[in-house]
Write an enzyme that holds these catalytic residues in place. Structure first.
Site, PDB file in Angstrom:
ATOM      1  N   GLY A 169       0.824  -1.219   0.000  1.00  0.00           N
ATOM      2  CA  GLY A 169       0.000   0.000   0.000  1.00  0.00           C
ATOM      3  C   GLY A 169       0.850   1.256   0.000  1.00  0.00           C
ATOM      4  N   ARG A 173      -1.854   8.537   3.565  1.00  0.00           N
ATOM      5  CA  ARG A 173      -2.177   9.362   4.736  1.00  0.00           C
ATOM      6  C   ARG A 173      -0.971   9.641   5.637  1.00  0.00           C
ATOM      7  NH1 ARG A 173      -7.205   5.511   6.240  1.00  0.00           N
ATOM      8  NH2 ARG A 173      -5.978   4.102   4.919  1.00  0.00           N
ATOM      9  N   GLY A 219      -5.770  -2.383  -4.358  1.00  0.00           N
ATOM     10  CA  GLY A 219      -6.520  -2.827  -3.185  1.00  0.00           C
ATOM     11  C   GLY A 219      -5.936  -4.067  -2.531  1.00  0.00           C
ATOM     12  N   ASN A 237     -13.208  -5.278  11.811  1.00  0.00           N
ATOM     13  CA  ASN A 237     -12.240  -6.133  11.121  1.00  0.00           C
ATOM     14  C   ASN A 237     -10.830  -5.599  11.366  1.00  0.00           C
ATOM     15  OD1 ASN A 237     -10.989  -7.889   9.266  1.00  0.00           O
ATOM     16  ND2 ASN A 237     -11.202  -6.356   7.638  1.00  0.00           N
ATOM     17  N   ASN A 265      -2.189   4.373   9.834  1.00  0.00           N
ATOM     18  CA  ASN A 265      -2.557   5.086   8.613  1.00  0.00           C
ATOM     19  C   ASN A 265      -1.979   6.494   8.595  1.00  0.00           C
ATOM     20  OD1 ASN A 265      -4.149   2.903   7.562  1.00  0.00           O
ATOM     21  ND2 ASN A 265      -5.689   3.427   9.078  1.00  0.00           N
ATOM     22  N   ALA A 323      51.016  19.878  36.548  1.00  0.00           N
ATOM     23  CA  ALA A 323      49.852  20.573  35.984  1.00  0.00           C
ATOM     24  C   ALA A 323      50.269  21.417  34.791  1.00  0.00           C
ATOM     25  CB  ALA A 323      49.207  21.456  37.042  1.00  0.00           C
TER      26      ALA A 323
HETATM   27  C1  UD1 Z   1      -8.257  -2.490   5.955  1.00  0.00           C
HETATM   28  C2  UD1 Z   1      -9.515  -3.336   5.799  1.00  0.00           C
HETATM   29  C3  UD1 Z   1     -10.522  -2.919   6.859  1.00  0.00           C
HETATM   30  C4  UD1 Z   1      -9.924  -3.096   8.230  1.00  0.00           C
HETATM   31  C5  UD1 Z   1      -8.598  -2.353   8.337  1.00  0.00           C
HETATM   32  C6  UD1 Z   1      -7.905  -2.704   9.633  1.00  0.00           C
HETATM   33  C7  UD1 Z   1      -9.604  -3.713   3.413  1.00  0.00           C
HETATM   34  C8  UD1 Z   1     -10.377  -3.517   2.164  1.00  0.00           C
HETATM   35  N1  UD1 Z   1     -10.085  -3.150   4.496  1.00  0.00           N
HETATM   36  O1  UD1 Z   1      -8.623  -1.136   5.735  1.00  0.00           O
HETATM   37  O2  UD1 Z   1     -11.689  -3.706   6.761  1.00  0.00           O
HETATM   38  O3  UD1 Z   1     -10.841  -2.635   9.196  1.00  0.00           O
HETATM   39  O4  UD1 Z   1      -7.711  -2.700   7.268  1.00  0.00           O
HETATM   40  O5  UD1 Z   1      -6.778  -1.922   9.832  1.00  0.00           O
HETATM   41  O6  UD1 Z   1      -8.611  -4.418   3.392  1.00  0.00           O
HETATM   42  N2  UD1 Z   1      -2.391  -3.006   0.597  1.00  0.00           N
HETATM   43  C9  UD1 Z   1      -1.646  -3.534  -0.434  1.00  0.00           C
HETATM   44  N3  UD1 Z   1      -1.966  -3.224  -1.703  1.00  0.00           N
HETATM   45  C10 UD1 Z   1      -3.001  -2.396  -2.003  1.00  0.00           C
HETATM   46  C11 UD1 Z   1      -3.751  -1.847  -0.942  1.00  0.00           C
HETATM   47  C12 UD1 Z   1      -3.434  -2.195   0.350  1.00  0.00           C
HETATM   48  O7  UD1 Z   1      -0.685  -4.281  -0.199  1.00  0.00           O
HETATM   49  O8  UD1 Z   1      -3.234  -2.166  -3.200  1.00  0.00           O
HETATM   50  C13 UD1 Z   1      -2.026  -3.372   1.985  1.00  0.00           C
HETATM   51  C14 UD1 Z   1      -1.624  -2.160   2.794  1.00  0.00           C
HETATM   52  O9  UD1 Z   1      -0.208  -1.972   2.744  1.00  0.00           O
HETATM   53  C15 UD1 Z   1      -2.100  -2.541   4.187  1.00  0.00           C
HETATM   54  C16 UD1 Z   1      -3.248  -3.486   3.946  1.00  0.00           C
HETATM   55  O10 UD1 Z   1      -3.169  -3.907   2.607  1.00  0.00           O
HETATM   56  O11 UD1 Z   1      -1.102  -3.237   4.919  1.00  0.00           O
HETATM   57  C17 UD1 Z   1      -4.594  -2.804   4.191  1.00  0.00           C
HETATM   58  O12 UD1 Z   1      -4.693  -1.677   3.361  1.00  0.00           O
HETATM   59  P1  UD1 Z   1      -5.135  -0.268   3.926  1.00  0.00           P
HETATM   60  O13 UD1 Z   1      -5.232   0.683   2.795  1.00  0.00           O
HETATM   61  O14 UD1 Z   1      -4.340   0.111   5.075  1.00  0.00           O
HETATM   62  O15 UD1 Z   1      -6.641  -0.652   4.358  1.00  0.00           O
HETATM   63  P2  UD1 Z   1      -7.538   0.043   5.452  1.00  0.00           P
HETATM   64  O16 UD1 Z   1      -8.282   1.157   4.807  1.00  0.00           O
HETATM   65  O17 UD1 Z   1      -6.755   0.341   6.650  1.00  0.00           O
HETATM   66 CA    CA Z   2      -4.628   0.298   7.314  1.00  0.00          CA
END
Ligand code: UD1
Ligand code: CA
Length: 465
Positions: free
Chosen positions: A15, A19, A81, A173, A231, A429
């Site tokens: 990800g 943020r 995602g 979750n 985040n 000294a």
């Molecule tokens: C995610 C969950 C949410 C949960 C929350 C807990 C999803 C859709 N939602 O939301 O239900 O309550 O975590 O903290 O997963 N990532 C990738 N590739 C991508 C996008 C994300 O590897 O394209 C990884 C990110 O690095 C991260 C994880 O997936 O470690 C979750 O992604 P993030 O964007 O942080 O999801 P949240 O909005 O926090």
């Molecule tokens: Ca997250």
């Protein structure tokens, strides 16, 4: 179900971390001596998984360079995602049958126990897809774990996609999932981005498994703080505080006294024996080791430093140094790499020591710089002494000063290296010592004093003497 099903771990770390508002990939932010991802991997390691796969994408080169060789990596080309990140991991899971624990790479607070609880429940109840659910404030922007009649998970709905009614669900979750590997492979191609964020959601894989009639479990485990994914940098600071507390608690329960723990920071790699005392405003980092009976602080900052039994370190900074048993350091001493203080020695106020041995019972009490030197046992260095170790005219590198045992140097001496002072010798000294001093001798190396009679009167009153 058999507990001997194989386990693989997939950590989602591709990800962007938008943020966080910065260049460093989110999972590489340092927090209490490790990266965010390092904490996730440290928690997963004791599970003994057959393989660990980290999905990288944003800043992939940098993230991969931070990983140990034992970890496999998979690249997610476009960050579409968390579900797409799982898809990217599938090639690295080829030929694997068993269960796959998938963990958000920004969940630095997940504990081994919680991960294990998810795997154990998943396996013992024959689940196809399992998610960690933690009860929390419904104002939080986490996915909602929606249960069906028989308590199985029907779906996990992102807060942005949830109805009013779904938003009222307080089972959130957390970002730890366990899937049967085959169910994972079957579900991934069926993911769509038909949602508020236009992303492929890992959470939909649980809904897909439920729709296929498989058993889908929501495991309630762990502490409320484990919900906290990182985040923003506000989250980062909050996570650091929780981790810091956990480390301090572990040491206190193991017999270490920590005074005013809110002001103390100890990295997870530090070792401390029972009956050591850590005083306020102290930071212990890296491979620092503190032995029993040592008193460290207030205001000590130690990195990769060994403090032996009964030593005392007050308001001082040390890096790659050793402080022997019963030695005292500070206040306001600076020990640099290779400072080796033997037992019962002393480095006092405003003293800097680098790459030098201070022998047993020897003292450097005030205002001195000791570099590239060896000081013998019981020797006393006068106030304001300096080892002049940098002699560019003699070539590269620093020159050494060798001081024997039971030596007493006077105040304000400069020992111009290379130079040797024999056992039991003294220096006067203010001496600039440029030549070796034989054992037992007194070295005087300064201009002889001249008194000019009546000088002051002459200047002030113009009188002729
Ligand atoms: C995610 C969950 C949410 C949960 C929350 C807990 C999803 C859709 N939602 O939301 O239900 O309550 O975590 O903290 O997963 N990532 C990738 N590739 C991508 C996008 C994300 O590897 O394209 C990884 C990110 O690095 C991260 C994880 O997936 O470690 C979750 O992604 P993030 O964007 O942080 O999801 P949240 O909005 O926090
Ligand atoms: Ca997250």
């Amino acid at each position: 179900m058999t507990a001997d099903r194989s386990l693989a771990v997939v950590v989602l770390a591709a990800g962007k971390g938008t943020r966080m508002k910065g260049d460093l990939p989110k999972v590489l932010h340092p927090v209490l001596g490790r990266t965010v991802l390092g904490w996730v991997l440290a928690a997963a390691e004791p599970l003994g998984a057959e393989r660990i796969v980290v999905v990288t994408g944003h800043g992939a080169d940098q993230v991969e360079a931070s990983l140990p060789g034992s970890v496999r990596t998979a690249r997610q080309q476009h960050q579409r995602g968390s579900g797409d990140a799982v898809a990217a991991a599938l090639p690295a899971l080829e030929g694997f049958t068993g269960d796959v624990l998938v963990v958000n790479g920004d969940g630095a607070l997940f504990t081994t126990e919680t991960m294990r609880a998810v795997v154990d429940e998943h396996q013992s109840r024959g689940s196809v897809a399992t998610a960690l659910a933690i009860r929390g404030d419904v104002a939080l922007p986490y996915g909602r774990v929606i249960r069906g009649e028989d308590d199985r998970i029907e779906a996990i709905v992102e807060a942005v996609d949830a109805t009013e009614q779904q938003l009222a669900v307080d089972e959130l979750n957390a970002g730890v999932y366990c899937f049967d590997a085959d169910a994972l492979r079957a579900g991934v191609p069926r993911l769509t981005d038909d949602n508020a964020k236009g992303e492929l959601y890992i959470t939909d894989l649980v809904g897909i498994a439920a729709g296929d009639g498989g058993r889908t479990l929501g495991v309630v485990a762990g502490g409320a703080e484990e919900l906290l994914g990182i985040n923003t940098r506000v989250d980062l600071a909050e996570v650091e505080d929780v981790l810091r507390r956990r480390v301090l608690t572990r040491h206190m329960l193991a017999g270490v006294t920590i005074s005013m723990p809110d002001t103390v920071l100890i990295e997870p790699t530090v070792e401390i024996e029972p009956d050591a005392v850590i005083l306020p405003q102290t930071m212990l980092r890296g491979r620092t080791r503190i032995a029993t009976g040592a008193l460290v602080g207030p205001g000590a900052g130690l990195q990769d430093t060994i403090v032996e039994a009964g030593a005392h370190v007050e308001r001082s900074v040390a890096r790659d140094a050793r402080i022997g048993a019963g030695a005292t350091v500070g206040p306001f001493a600076y020990l640099r790499p290779g400072a080796d203080l033997r037992s019962d020695s002393k480095a006092g106020a405003f003293v800097e020591i680098k790459n030098s041995i201070v022998g047993s019972g020897a003292k450097v009490p005030h205002l001195s710089y000791i570099g590239d030197a060896q000081i013998g046992e019981r020797t006393n260095i006068g106030a304001g002494n300096i080892t002049a170790n940098y002699r560019p005219e003699l070539g590269r590198g620093k020159q050494r000063t060798t001081i024997g045992a039971d030596v007493r140097t006077g105040s304000d001496c400069v020992l111009v290296a290379p130079v040797t002072i024999g056992d039991g010798a003294w220096t006067g000294a203010g001496s600039i010592v440029t030549e070796d001093v034989p054992a037992g001798a007194l070295a005087l190396a300064r201009a002889r004093q001249t008194n000019i009679e009546g000088y002051a009167d002459r200047v002030m009153h113009g009188t002729q003497a």
